[in-house]
Design a protein around this motif. Structure first.
Motif, short mmCIF file in Angstrom:
data_model
loop_
_atom_site.label_atom_id
_atom_site.label_comp_id
_atom_site.label_asym_id
_atom_site.label_seq_id
_atom_site.Cartn_x
_atom_site.Cartn_y
_atom_site.Cartn_z
N UNK A 20 11.47 7.23 3.61
CA UNK A 20 10.91 6.11 4.27
C UNK A 20 10.36 6.23 5.63
N UNK A 21 11.28 6.71 6.41
CA UNK A 21 10.69 7.22 7.94
C UNK A 21 9.45 8.01 7.95
N UNK A 22 9.19 9.00 7.07
CA UNK A 22 8.22 9.94 6.98
C UNK A 22 6.98 9.09 6.51
N UNK A 23 7.03 8.19 5.68
CA UNK A 23 5.89 7.50 4.91
C UNK A 23 5.29 6.22 6.19
N UNK A 24 6.45 6.06 6.95
CA UNK A 24 5.98 5.07 8.04
C UNK A 24 5.15 5.63 9.16
N UNK A 25 5.76 6.95 9.68
CA UNK A 25 5.02 7.93 10.44
C UNK A 25 3.62 8.14 10.00
N UNK A 26 3.71 8.55 8.50
CA UNK A 26 2.15 8.72 7.94
C UNK A 26 1.30 7.67 7.95
N UNK A 27 1.80 6.43 8.00
CA UNK A 27 0.92 5.27 8.11
C UNK A 27 0.57 5.16 9.33
N UNK A 28 1.41 5.36 10.23
CA UNK A 28 0.80 5.14 11.61
C UNK A 28 -0.19 6.19 12.06
N UNK A 29 0.01 7.45 11.83
CA UNK A 29 -1.25 8.40 11.74
C UNK A 29 -2.44 8.20 11.29
N UNK A 30 -2.24 7.63 9.95
CA UNK A 30 -3.47 7.30 9.25
C UNK A 30 -4.14 6.06 9.76
N UNK A 31 -3.55 4.95 10.46
CA UNK A 31 -3.88 3.73 11.02
C UNK A 31 -4.79 4.20 12.16
#
Length: 64
Positions: A20-31
């Motif tokens: 879950x933490x990695x998914x959130x970090x990836x979402x920020x990078x994509x944004x």
């Protein structure tokens, strides 16, 4: 005598927290890469976090 329980709750599948933490970090990078925003819950409130770090509350008018 009763044994003391850990005050810290551990999940049966601990990898879910990491995922879950990695998914959130990836979402920020994509944004940031796409100059968009992500939506998530923070302190019981739904918020939008823009690529530049600005966080604002999500409102019903934003749904359209």
């Amino acid at each position: 005598m009763m044994e003391q329980q850990n005050s810290e709750h551990t999940r049966k599948y601990a990898w879910i927290d990491k995922w879950a933490k990695m998914t959130g970090e990836r979402a920020r990078i994509d944004a940031k890469a796409n100059k968009t925003y992500i939506i998530y819950e923070k302190n019981g409130e739904i918020v939008k976090e823009y690529y530049d770090g600005k966080i604002i509350p999500f409102t019903k008018e934003d749904e359209s």
